[in-house]
Motif scaffolding. Structure first.
Motif, PDB file in Angstrom:
ATOM      1  N   GLY A 154      -8.187   3.059 -22.911  1.00 50.03           N
ATOM      2  CA  GLY A 154      -7.158   3.104 -21.879  1.00 50.03           C
ATOM      3  C   GLY A 154      -7.589   3.896 -20.664  1.00 50.03           C
ATOM      4  O   GLY A 154      -7.329   3.490 -19.521  1.00 50.03           O
ATOM      5  N   VAL A 155      -8.262   5.017 -20.870  1.00 54.60           N
ATOM      6  CA  VAL A 155      -8.711   5.850 -19.752  1.00 54.60           C
ATOM      7  C   VAL A 155      -9.722   5.097 -18.901  1.00 54.60           C
ATOM      8  O   VAL A 155      -9.661   5.109 -17.668  1.00 54.60           O
ATOM      9  N   VAL A 156     -10.679   4.432 -19.559  1.00 52.73           N
ATOM     10  CA  VAL A 156     -11.689   3.671 -18.816  1.00 52.73           C
ATOM     11  C   VAL A 156     -11.028   2.559 -18.003  1.00 52.73           C
ATOM     12  O   VAL A 156     -11.362   2.343 -16.831  1.00 52.73           O
ATOM     13  N   VAL A 157     -10.082   1.862 -18.600  1.00 53.50           N
ATOM     14  CA  VAL A 157      -9.367   0.801 -17.878  1.00 53.50           C
ATOM     15  C   VAL A 157      -8.581   1.387 -16.705  1.00 53.50           C
ATOM     16  O   VAL A 157      -8.609   0.852 -15.585  1.00 53.50           O
ATOM     17  N   GLY A 215      -1.342  -3.083 -19.207  1.00 54.42           N
ATOM     18  CA  GLY A 215      -1.436  -4.429 -19.769  1.00 54.42           C
ATOM     19  C   GLY A 215      -2.860  -4.796 -20.180  1.00 54.42           C
ATOM     20  O   GLY A 215      -3.088  -5.339 -21.270  1.00 54.42           O
ATOM     21  N   ILE A 216      -3.821  -4.507 -19.334  1.00 55.83           N
ATOM     22  CA  ILE A 216      -5.223  -4.793 -19.649  1.00 55.83           C
ATOM     23  C   ILE A 216      -5.682  -3.966 -20.843  1.00 55.83           C
ATOM     24  O   ILE A 216      -6.393  -4.461 -21.737  1.00 55.83           O
ATOM     25  N   ALA A 268     -10.195   1.705 -35.367  1.00 53.80           N
ATOM     26  CA  ALA A 268      -9.419   1.855 -34.139  1.00 53.80           C
ATOM     27  C   ALA A 268      -8.464   0.691 -33.918  1.00 53.80           C
ATOM     28  O   ALA A 268      -7.471   0.828 -33.188  1.00 53.80           O
ATOM     29  N   ALA A 269      -8.738  -0.472 -34.545  1.00 51.91           N
ATOM     30  CA  ALA A 269      -7.866  -1.639 -34.378  1.00 51.91           C
ATOM     31  C   ALA A 269      -6.456  -1.377 -34.921  1.00 51.91           C
ATOM     32  O   ALA A 269      -5.517  -2.081 -34.564  1.00 51.91           O
ATOM     33  N   GLN A 270      -6.315  -0.362 -35.778  1.00 50.86           N
ATOM     34  CA  GLN A 270      -5.003  -0.053 -36.355  1.00 50.86           C
ATOM     35  C   GLN A 270      -4.096   0.717 -35.381  1.00 50.86           C
ATOM     36  O   GLN A 270      -2.907   0.868 -35.648  1.00 50.86           O
ATOM     37  N   TYR A 271      -4.670   1.169 -34.288  1.00 56.11           N
ATOM     38  CA  TYR A 271      -3.900   2.014 -33.371  1.00 56.11           C
ATOM     39  C   TYR A 271      -3.994   1.501 -31.925  1.00 56.11           C
ATOM     40  O   TYR A 271      -4.334   2.262 -31.012  1.00 56.11           O
ATOM     41  N   PRO A 272      -3.691   0.226 -31.665  1.00 55.06           N
ATOM     42  CA  PRO A 272      -3.847  -0.318 -30.304  1.00 55.06           C
ATOM     43  C   PRO A 272      -2.868   0.281 -29.299  1.00 55.06           C
ATOM     44  O   PRO A 272      -3.128   0.272 -28.092  1.00 55.06           O
ATOM     45  N   TYR A 273      -1.735   0.821 -29.792  1.00 57.08           N
ATOM     46  CA  TYR A 273      -0.712   1.324 -28.868  1.00 57.08           C
ATOM     47  C   TYR A 273      -1.161   2.561 -28.092  1.00 57.08           C
ATOM     48  O   TYR A 273      -0.524   2.948 -27.112  1.00 57.08           O
ATOM     49  N   TYR A 274      -2.258   3.188 -28.511  1.00 55.55           N
ATOM     50  CA  TYR A 274      -2.727   4.367 -27.770  1.00 55.55           C
ATOM     51  C   TYR A 274      -3.518   3.998 -26.514  1.00 55.55           C
ATOM     52  O   TYR A 274      -3.688   4.832 -25.621  1.00 55.55           O
ATOM     53  N   ALA A 275      -4.008   2.783 -26.446  1.00 54.95           N
ATOM     54  CA  ALA A 275      -4.781   2.371 -25.268  1.00 54.95           C
ATOM     55  C   ALA A 275      -3.918   2.330 -24.005  1.00 54.95           C
ATOM     56  O   ALA A 275      -4.306   2.896 -22.967  1.00 54.95           O
ATOM     57  N   PRO A 276      -2.738   1.674 -24.035  1.00 57.79           N
ATOM     58  CA  PRO A 276      -1.888   1.735 -22.828  1.00 57.79           C
ATOM     59  C   PRO A 276      -1.480   3.157 -22.471  1.00 57.79           C
ATOM     60  O   PRO A 276      -1.336   3.497 -21.292  1.00 57.79           O
ATOM     61  N   LEU A 277      -1.295   3.986 -23.488  1.00 57.27           N
ATOM     62  CA  LEU A 277      -0.954   5.382 -23.234  1.00 57.27           C
ATOM     63  C   LEU A 277      -2.074   6.076 -22.465  1.00 57.27           C
ATOM     64  O   LEU A 277      -1.824   6.833 -21.517  1.00 57.27           O
ATOM     65  N   GLY A 278      -3.308   5.814 -22.839  1.00 58.59           N
ATOM     66  CA  GLY A 278      -4.454   6.387 -22.138  1.00 58.59           C
ATOM     67  C   GLY A 278      -4.545   5.902 -20.708  1.00 58.59           C
ATOM     68  O   GLY A 278      -4.880   6.672 -19.796  1.00 58.59           O
ATOM     69  N   THR A 284       0.807  -1.217   0.000  1.00 59.98           N
ATOM     70  CA  THR A 284       0.000   0.000   0.000  1.00 59.98           C
ATOM     71  C   THR A 284       0.843   1.272   0.000  1.00 59.98           C
ATOM     72  O   THR A 284       0.311   2.362   0.125  1.00 59.98           O
ATOM     73  N   HIS A 285       2.148   1.148  -0.115  1.00 59.81           N
ATOM     74  CA  HIS A 285       3.000   2.337  -0.220  1.00 59.81           C
ATOM     75  C   HIS A 285       2.598   3.102  -1.481  1.00 59.81           C
ATOM     76  O   HIS A 285       2.499   2.535  -2.566  1.00 59.81           O
ATOM     77  N   GLY A 286       2.393   4.408  -1.341  1.00 56.12           N
ATOM     78  CA  GLY A 286       1.797   5.215  -2.404  1.00 56.12           C
ATOM     79  C   GLY A 286       2.423   5.063  -3.777  1.00 56.12           C
ATOM     80  O   GLY A 286       1.752   4.712  -4.747  1.00 56.12           O
ATOM     81  N   ARG A 287       3.712   5.295  -3.898  1.00 54.24           N
ATOM     82  CA  ARG A 287       4.351   5.276  -5.210  1.00 54.24           C
ATOM     83  C   ARG A 287       4.412   3.874  -5.798  1.00 54.24           C
ATOM     84  O   ARG A 287       4.157   3.675  -6.999  1.00 54.24           O
ATOM     85  N   LEU A 288       4.728   2.868  -4.964  1.00 53.00           N
ATOM     86  CA  LEU A 288       4.778   1.495  -5.450  1.00 53.00           C
ATOM     87  C   LEU A 288       3.405   1.046  -5.906  1.00 53.00           C
ATOM     88  O   LEU A 288       3.251   0.415  -6.960  1.00 53.00           O
ATOM     89  N   LEU A 289       2.383   1.370  -5.123  1.00 51.33           N
ATOM     90  CA  LEU A 289       1.023   0.986  -5.495  1.00 51.33           C
ATOM     91  C   LEU A 289       0.620   1.635  -6.809  1.00 51.33           C
ATOM     92  O   LEU A 289       0.004   0.997  -7.673  1.00 51.33           O
ATOM     93  N   LEU A 290       0.954   2.898  -6.989  1.00 54.05           N
ATOM     94  CA  LEU A 290       0.607   3.592  -8.227  1.00 54.05           C
ATOM     95  C   LEU A 290       1.310   2.947  -9.422  1.00 54.05           C
ATOM     96  O   LEU A 290       0.726   2.801 -10.499  1.00 54.05           O
ATOM     97  N   ALA A 291       2.569   2.533  -9.219  1.00 55.89           N
ATOM     98  CA  ALA A 291       3.318   1.884 -10.299  1.00 55.89           C
ATOM     99  C   ALA A 291       2.688   0.540 -10.674  1.00 55.89           C
ATOM    100  O   ALA A 291       2.558   0.208 -11.855  1.00 55.89           O
ATOM    101  N   VAL A 292       2.288  -0.231  -9.660  1.00 58.59           N
ATOM    102  CA  VAL A 292       1.661  -1.531  -9.919  1.00 58.59           C
ATOM    103  C   VAL A 292       0.350  -1.347 -10.675  1.00 58.59           C
ATOM    104  O   VAL A 292       0.060  -2.063 -11.642  1.00 58.59           O
ATOM    105  N   LYS A 293      -0.439  -0.391 -10.239  1.00 62.01           N
ATOM    106  CA  LYS A 293      -1.730  -0.169 -10.895  1.00 62.01           C
ATOM    107  C   LYS A 293      -1.559   0.353 -12.317  1.00 62.01           C
ATOM    108  O   LYS A 293      -2.306  -0.033 -13.220  1.00 62.01           O
TER     109      LYS A 293
END
Length: 368
Positions: free
Chosen positions: A153-156, A34-35, A47-57, A19-28
């Motif tokens: 990505g934002v919703v996830v 990944g999801i 949109a299937a042509q641009y999947p790399y923007y989802a992790p960015l979001g 539950t340490h703040g920075r570590l928890l934020l990194a894990v999430k």
């Protein structure tokens, strides 16, 4: 050999680490990225042509609080939309050129100055430049695909932040308030000790702590505000309840006390080292002043009760004021001591108004 940790101790340490703040934020953030990538590969259409923007979001919206994550995600999408609106007309006017690149960047930076865009401001020129350089012959399709994948990505990211140990940041507020109160009491106690030393006093640490009191007050206010914001949209707030309204009242009281303590620090330091001739402390007032300072320090440290320490402090301050009146009648120079006495009286009035049963509600099990 050091003793081995028990299962309970290991579990406690593991929980604090997780539950340490920075570590928890990194894990999430890692989990959300990944999801988001996994889902982005399943999005149909252009949109299937641009999947790399989802992790960015997912990463773009990750924030220490749930409400902050939602706000940052919305502002990011809004900034992207504005960037797209800027870039498409420039593309339709002509081909990609030095002038076109300069134009969309200039317009994007200008648009980023619009109020209330928050985190979205930084994305406007970036989105406009991406559309211009990577949109090719179909900037509208690129913009649509980019926006859809960022939305995924934002919703996830918001969902992961909401469900996986959403932080409340209550411990920071609790510790900050206690540290602020203890520091105020320590400052008063150190001044009482200086009064009792041979003059000039040998240690001067307390005289250099004046600016630190103001800085500490700002830090604690930030911690209480973060704890307040972290409750919004947080599913754990019902299990870890705390009256932050009472915390704000306590903080305001401590800030008022800090103002008087800072004034006392300046006055006493002046009487000792800077202008001892102009603002002396009459010898007859040294002992009652030291007693009043020490008793007031104990009352501030014993904030949560209206016990004997508060009564003793009030009696010591009133005795000091009577001694000041007597010394003034004897034509002693009592201006500095009178100023200190009035500040002590105001401090005790604040403590008396804010202390008492139920003044603080502490949940020691609150998550950081």
């Amino acid at each position: 050999m050091p003793s081995l940790l028990t299962g309970s101790q290991l579990q406690t340490r593991a929980r604090h680490l997780i539950t340490h703040g920075r570590l928890l934020l990194a894990v999430k953030a890692a989990l959300a990225a990944g999801i988001a990538w996994w889902l982005a590969l399943k999005v149909p259409g252009v949109a299937a042509q641009y999947p790399y923007y989802a992790p960015l979001g997912a990463v773009a919206c990750m924030y220490p609080t749930v409400a902050g994550s939602a706000r940052q995600g919305f502002e990011t999408l809004l900034g992207l939309a504005v960037g797209f609106v800027i870039a498409v007309p420039v593309i339709l006017i002509g081909d990609v050129s030095v002038v076109a690149v300069a134009a969309v960047v200039a317009l994007g930076v200008l648009a980023a100055g619009m109020p209330k865009l928050g985190a979205g401001q930084d994305w406007i020129p970036i989105a406009a430049l991406f559309v211009l350089l990577l949109g090719g012959d179909n900037p509208q399709e690129y913009s649509f695909g980019y926006l859809i994948q960022m939305l995924v990505g934002v919703v996830v990211g918001i969902t992961v932040n909401m469900l996986l140990f959403p932080p409340l940041h209550l411990d920071g507020a609790i510790a900050g308030l206690k540290n602020f109160r203890d520091t105020l009491a320590l400052q008063l106690s150190d001044m009482a000790a200086a009064i009792g030393e041979s003059w000039p006093p040998e240690h001067e640490e307390w005289s250099q702590r004046e600016s630190r009191l103001g800085e500490l007050g700002q830090e604690v206010r930030s911690a209480v505000q973060l704890a307040d914001r972290s409750r919004h949209g947080n599913i754990r707030r019902r299990r870890h309840q705390r009256d932050l309204t009472a915390d704000y009242h306590s903080l305001q009281a401590m800030e008022r006390i800090a103002f008087h303590v800072q004034n006392m620090t300046e006055v006493l330091a002046g009487a000792i080292w800077r202008t001892p001739e102009a603002t002396p402390l009459p010898p007859a007032l040294v002992e009652p002043l030291g007693e009043a300072l020490g008793r007031t320090a104990e009352a501030v440290a014993d904030w949560d009760s209206e016990g004997s320490k508060m009564t003793a402090a009030e009696e010591a301050v009133e005795n000091l004021m009577q001694q000041i009146t007597a010394s003034a009648a004897a034509e002693d120079r009592v201006q500095a001591t009178a100023s200190l006495g009035m500040d002590l009286r105001r401090i005790l009035l604040i403590v008396r108004a804010e202390s008492g049963p139920g003044s603080e509600t502490v949940d020691q099990n609150a998550a950081a």
